[in-house]
Design an enzyme around this catalytic site. Sequence first.
Site, mmCIF file in Angstrom:
data_model
loop_
_atom_site.group_PDB
_atom_site.id
_atom_site.type_symbol
_atom_site.label_atom_id
_atom_site.label_comp_id
_atom_site.label_asym_id
_atom_site.label_seq_id
_atom_site.Cartn_x
_atom_site.Cartn_y
_atom_site.Cartn_z
ATOM 1 N N PRO A 9 0.795 -1.227 0.000
ATOM 2 C CA PRO A 9 0.000 0.000 0.000
ATOM 3 C C PRO A 9 0.827 1.275 0.000
ATOM 4 O O PRO A 9 1.839 1.385 0.698
ATOM 5 C CB PRO A 9 -0.826 -0.104 1.290
ATOM 6 C CG PRO A 9 -0.200 -1.179 2.102
ATOM 7 C CD PRO A 9 0.483 -2.099 1.139
ATOM 8 N N ASN A 10 0.344 2.219 -0.790
ATOM 9 C CA ASN A 10 0.892 3.583 -0.887
ATOM 10 C C ASN A 10 2.219 3.682 -1.631
ATOM 11 O O ASN A 10 2.737 4.778 -1.817
ATOM 12 C CB ASN A 10 1.029 4.229 0.512
ATOM 13 C CG ASN A 10 -0.293 4.272 1.242
ATOM 14 O OD1 ASN A 10 -1.257 4.811 0.727
ATOM 15 N ND2 ASN A 10 -0.362 3.668 2.430
ATOM 16 N N ARG A 17 4.152 10.988 -1.537
ATOM 17 C CA ARG A 17 4.033 10.756 -0.092
ATOM 18 C C ARG A 17 5.358 11.064 0.623
ATOM 19 O O ARG A 17 6.416 10.586 0.209
ATOM 20 C CB ARG A 17 3.602 9.304 0.185
ATOM 21 C CG ARG A 17 4.663 8.282 -0.129
ATOM 22 C CD ARG A 17 4.251 6.844 0.113
ATOM 23 N NE ARG A 17 3.945 6.524 1.482
ATOM 24 C CZ ARG A 17 4.186 5.325 2.043
ATOM 25 N NH1 ARG A 17 4.755 4.356 1.340
ATOM 26 N NH2 ARG A 17 3.857 5.098 3.270
ATOM 27 N N TYR A 22 10.673 9.119 1.913
ATOM 28 C CA TYR A 22 10.709 8.131 0.825
ATOM 29 C C TYR A 22 11.414 8.632 -0.439
ATOM 30 O O TYR A 22 11.584 7.867 -1.390
ATOM 31 C CB TYR A 22 9.285 7.672 0.490
ATOM 32 C CG TYR A 22 8.622 6.977 1.664
ATOM 33 C CD1 TYR A 22 9.077 5.746 2.106
ATOM 34 C CD2 TYR A 22 7.574 7.587 2.357
ATOM 35 C CE1 TYR A 22 8.494 5.119 3.203
ATOM 36 C CE2 TYR A 22 6.990 6.969 3.449
ATOM 37 C CZ TYR A 22 7.462 5.735 3.866
ATOM 38 O OH TYR A 22 6.890 5.118 4.957
ATOM 39 N N ASN A 73 8.176 -5.403 -1.177
ATOM 40 C CA ASN A 73 8.076 -4.324 -0.205
ATOM 41 C C ASN A 73 6.623 -4.343 0.263
ATOM 42 O O ASN A 73 5.752 -3.770 -0.398
ATOM 43 C CB ASN A 73 8.430 -2.971 -0.815
ATOM 44 C CG ASN A 73 8.368 -1.861 0.216
ATOM 45 O OD1 ASN A 73 7.876 -2.062 1.332
ATOM 46 N ND2 ASN A 73 8.854 -0.686 -0.146
ATOM 47 N N ALA A 76 3.163 -0.954 4.651
ATOM 48 C CA ALA A 76 2.624 -0.997 6.023
ATOM 49 C C ALA A 76 2.268 -2.421 6.460
ATOM 50 O O ALA A 76 2.303 -2.728 7.665
ATOM 51 C CB ALA A 76 1.405 -0.094 6.123
ATOM 52 N N GLU A 97 13.215 -8.914 1.013
ATOM 53 C CA GLU A 97 12.368 -7.801 1.439
ATOM 54 C C GLU A 97 13.111 -6.485 1.183
ATOM 55 O O GLU A 97 14.304 -6.398 1.452
ATOM 56 C CB GLU A 97 12.130 -7.983 2.938
ATOM 57 C CG GLU A 97 11.323 -6.934 3.627
ATOM 58 C CD GLU A 97 11.265 -7.183 5.148
ATOM 59 O OE1 GLU A 97 12.167 -7.863 5.691
ATOM 60 O OE2 GLU A 97 10.330 -6.684 5.765
ATOM 61 N N HIS A 99 12.837 -2.188 1.810
ATOM 62 C CA HIS A 99 12.194 -0.985 2.338
ATOM 63 C C HIS A 99 12.971 0.214 1.826
ATOM 64 O O HIS A 99 14.204 0.256 1.944
ATOM 65 C CB HIS A 99 12.150 -0.991 3.864
ATOM 66 C CG HIS A 99 11.313 -2.108 4.381
ATOM 67 N ND1 HIS A 99 9.946 -2.119 4.241
ATOM 68 C CD2 HIS A 99 11.659 -3.274 4.949
ATOM 69 C CE1 HIS A 99 9.482 -3.256 4.728
ATOM 70 N NE2 HIS A 99 10.499 -3.987 5.160
ATOM 71 N N ILE A 100 12.241 1.162 1.277
ATOM 72 C CA ILE A 100 12.859 2.359 0.708
ATOM 73 C C ILE A 100 13.499 3.192 1.822
ATOM 74 O O ILE A 100 14.611 3.693 1.686
ATOM 75 C CB ILE A 100 11.783 3.152 -0.063
ATOM 76 C CG1 ILE A 100 11.343 2.322 -1.277
ATOM 77 C CG2 ILE A 100 12.280 4.530 -0.474
ATOM 78 C CD1 ILE A 100 10.018 2.718 -1.863
ATOM 79 N N ARG A 106 13.231 4.442 12.506
ATOM 80 C CA ARG A 106 11.915 5.083 12.597
ATOM 81 C C ARG A 106 11.146 4.604 13.840
ATOM 82 O O ARG A 106 11.765 4.151 14.791
ATOM 83 C CB ARG A 106 11.156 4.853 11.280
ATOM 84 C CG ARG A 106 11.905 5.444 10.077
ATOM 85 C CD ARG A 106 11.157 5.263 8.777
ATOM 86 N NE ARG A 106 9.869 5.952 8.809
ATOM 87 C CZ ARG A 106 8.901 5.751 7.915
ATOM 88 N NH1 ARG A 106 9.092 4.876 6.931
ATOM 89 N NH2 ARG A 106 7.764 6.403 8.009
HETATM 90 C C1 DQA Z 1 8.162 1.070 3.787
HETATM 91 C C2 DQA Z 1 8.287 1.256 5.296
HETATM 92 C C3 DQA Z 1 6.965 0.954 5.980
HETATM 93 O O1 DQA Z 1 7.108 1.125 7.391
HETATM 94 C C4 DQA Z 1 5.886 1.894 5.487
HETATM 95 O O2 DQA Z 1 4.637 1.549 6.067
HETATM 96 C C5 DQA Z 1 5.791 1.939 4.006
HETATM 97 C C6 DQA Z 1 7.010 1.875 3.207
HETATM 98 C C7 DQA Z 1 9.438 1.491 3.037
HETATM 99 O O3 DQA Z 1 9.554 1.143 1.880
HETATM 100 O O4 DQA Z 1 10.277 2.199 3.608
HETATM 101 O O5 DQA Z 1 4.719 2.136 3.444
HETATM 102 O O6 DQA Z 1 7.958 -0.310 3.521
#
Ligand code: DQA
Length: 143
Positions: A9-10, A17, A22, A73, A76, A97, A99-100, A106
Amino acid sequence: MKILVINGPNINFLGIREPAIYGKNSYADLLSLLESVQQEEGISLEHFQSNHEGAIVDTIQAAYQKFDGIVINPAAYTHTSVAILDALKAVGIPAVEVHISDVDAREPFRQISYPGLYCEKTIKGQGIAGYRQAILYLKEKYG
Ligand code: DQA
């Protein structure tokens, strides 16, 4: 070699965003990067993005015996989804996995990753370049 890249998501809102977290690269920029990696490395890449947990589970299940690797990825859902963890375990496809952002730096709720319990490797805090690293890892190990 066939690799499936899954984004949660997102991630389709990259560049819009929270750019301080990001970065400024858009989702289209990420797809261009994947296209470049595909051509440079001579591998076959498919990509999927969804804001829905069940759609991600369905996509992982559909990858069974069709893909040699998964780059995911879960966004959330990283921090909540036993269903995505179970789907990865069910299909048994090697996964990395991504994560950007640097999730370690965090909020505490971002410190747990359920899909990460299955993934061989986690790449975080490298921006969209992390996807290239994840693909290269899978190519070197399984290609
Ligand atoms: C994320 C990190 C997650 O905590 C967050 O909810 C995201 C993006 C990242 O790519 O850094 O949506 O997966």
